[in-house]
Design a protein around this motif. Structure first.
Motif, PDB file in Angstrom:
ATOM      1  N   ASN A  22       0.817   5.434   5.062  1.00  0.00           N
ATOM      2  CA  ASN A  22       0.879   4.084   4.501  1.00  0.00           C
ATOM      3  C   ASN A  22       1.749   4.029   3.254  1.00  0.00           C
ATOM      4  O   ASN A  22       1.906   2.982   2.637  1.00  0.00           O
ATOM      5  N   PRO A  35      -3.087   4.327  -7.842  1.00  0.00           N
ATOM      6  CA  PRO A  35      -4.471   3.918  -8.095  1.00  0.00           C
ATOM      7  C   PRO A  35      -5.204   4.941  -8.959  1.00  0.00           C
ATOM      8  O   PRO A  35      -4.834   6.112  -8.985  1.00  0.00           O
ATOM      9  N   ALA A  93      -7.365  11.520  -0.264  1.00  0.00           N
ATOM     10  CA  ALA A  93      -7.379  10.085   0.058  1.00  0.00           C
ATOM     11  C   ALA A  93      -8.387   9.328  -0.799  1.00  0.00           C
ATOM     12  O   ALA A  93      -8.134   8.203  -1.221  1.00  0.00           O
ATOM     13  N   GLY A 102      -9.350  10.046  -3.775  1.00  0.00           N
ATOM     14  CA  GLY A 102      -9.031  10.017  -5.196  1.00  0.00           C
ATOM     15  C   GLY A 102      -9.799  11.016  -6.042  1.00  0.00           C
ATOM     16  O   GLY A 102     -10.030  10.777  -7.231  1.00  0.00           O
ATOM     17  N   GLN A 123      -1.903   8.570   3.290  1.00  0.00           N
ATOM     18  CA  GLN A 123      -2.871   7.704   3.950  1.00  0.00           C
ATOM     19  C   GLN A 123      -3.396   6.646   2.973  1.00  0.00           C
ATOM     20  O   GLN A 123      -3.465   5.464   3.293  1.00  0.00           O
ATOM     21  N   ALA A 124      -3.799   7.117   1.789  1.00  0.00           N
ATOM     22  CA  ALA A 124      -4.524   6.237   0.853  1.00  0.00           C
ATOM     23  C   ALA A 124      -3.601   5.469  -0.077  1.00  0.00           C
ATOM     24  O   ALA A 124      -4.057   4.588  -0.799  1.00  0.00           O
ATOM     25  N   ARG A 125      -2.313   5.776  -0.081  1.00  0.00           N
ATOM     26  CA  ARG A 125      -1.356   5.229  -1.043  1.00  0.00           C
ATOM     27  C   ARG A 125      -1.661   5.677  -2.465  1.00  0.00           C
ATOM     28  O   ARG A 125      -2.077   4.883  -3.315  1.00  0.00           O
ATOM     29  N   ASP A 126      -1.466   6.951  -2.677  1.00  0.00           N
ATOM     30  CA  ASP A 126      -1.613   7.540  -4.001  1.00  0.00           C
ATOM     31  C   ASP A 126      -0.450   8.507  -4.135  1.00  0.00           C
ATOM     32  O   ASP A 126       0.167   8.899  -3.125  1.00  0.00           O
TER      33      ASP A 126
END
Lengths: 235, 235
Positions: free
Chosen positions: B2, B72, B98, B100, B137-140
């Protein structure tokens, strides 16, 4: 396998079972069980208890069993999932069974690839196999009910309102929505979208059926992770 | 994926990157990206933003990128995990990245099979690969710190008290313990045991280092499921 799950066909007497195949191999190779040992057992759909290993050889294992304990309570939830990709589906079925979801609806969505519906993992025997693995992992005996719904609109219009009646209806959806509630004290109907999320039309239809959008932070989680995270937060 | 995660070596100018290999294939085969399209990008360890696809052919892709958004926030947690079996390790690393988690300690325990320490998935490059998948995946953009501790006692006696200082210290452990707290407002140090759980000696040593046993119900969850469930409940 934290519970040896038994079925009617395994019984040769009221308190005796004979095991072959996968469970025999597990006893031998993973559990390295020895005659005389006591193992946790459960009767599929029934009580849990103990089994004493009477005999173990390359062809079969025989146990004397007794049951005296109810399985753990299920979560008061109906889970709707946009059909995940086949590999993820198998793991999600295990997670759903392990976490105590009593009813799962596998639903179509605009962003579900059509090929996902062709997977052999959707065949009842394949679904059952993954659910059993989840029950064995978590020590539960009761199979969840799995409903497969290839058509979004008729299901959401005609069946969902009744399924969701008298429950807290929630749709996991990223965006400017309230955070998913915590430690709720009522039954829940929870819908989790496909990779890429529900499309606005779907969120609208789910809302008409009584499901309110909630979000779980800005991170996008895989379906399996979202399922366990949302359930742990809700209950 | 993502988020398209970029590294210093990808840049051919301050605002231009050229991609080959896995990310190129993903653009072509999964994303089916087209020239002119805008994609979410992130700079590994830095900001996130957008990339416009300037060129895409079988050999490489070229994007014009700009960064304008912080990644994030991480969770205020240090996670200690008894080293899971290799296949599970890979998924857990993705989940940890993912969700965090900023710092993960992979720790020995009596019930960790010795062979698990031999897996190539513990090599730094293999760990990094799974963490990157989790971030994408998580956008980090920020890699968690991974600490590998092959010896339980010296770590728990000498390093853990300092790591856990001024945090809420918790050990996930089945049994007659308080339920894992919810929605805590302070940093946490959380230890999750191996399949079969910590042995009493280990729970005792972790308690001496400031970690209190808590339980998550009677169901036994796989490590990956327990990680996401406990983090979702705590934060």
């Amino acid at each position: 396998m934290n519970l040896l799950l038994l079925e009617a066909a395994d019984f040769v007497a009221a308190d005796r079972v004979i095991l072959t195949g996968r469970r025999l191999r597990h006893l031998q190779e993973v559990h390295r069980a020895e005659v005389g040992e006591t193992l946790r057992v459960g009767l599929l759909g029934g009580e849990m208890g103990e089994g004493r290993l009477l005999r173990l050889d390359t062809a079969s294992a025989e146990l004397q069993v007794r049951f005296d304990q109810p399985p753990p309570a299920k979560l008061p939830v109906t889970l709707l999932l946009a059909l995940p990709r086949p590999k993820m589906l198998r793991r999600v079925l295990q997670t759903v069974a392990a976490m105590g979801v009593p009813r799962l609806v596998l639903l179509n969505s605009y962003r579900v690839e059509k090929s996902f519906w062709q997977t052999p993992f959707l065949e009842p025997a394949a679904i059952r196999e993954q659910l059993i693995l989840g029950l064995e992992q978590a020590r539960d005996t009761v199979l969840p009910e799995i409903i497969v719904e290839k058509r979004f609109k008729p299901f959401v219009e005609d069946r969902l309102p009744q399924l969701a009646a008298d429950t807290l209806g929630l749709v996991g959806h990223p965006g400017d929505f309230p955070a998913c509630p915590r430690a709720v004290q009522q039954p829940v109907t929870l819908a989790i979208g496909p990779e890429g999320g529900w499309i606005p039309y779907e969120v609208e239809k789910l809302a008409e059926a009584g499901l309110t959008p909630v979000q779980l932070g800005e991170r996008i989680l895989r379906v399996e992770t979202a399922v366990s995270a949302l359930l742990a937060r809700l209950f």
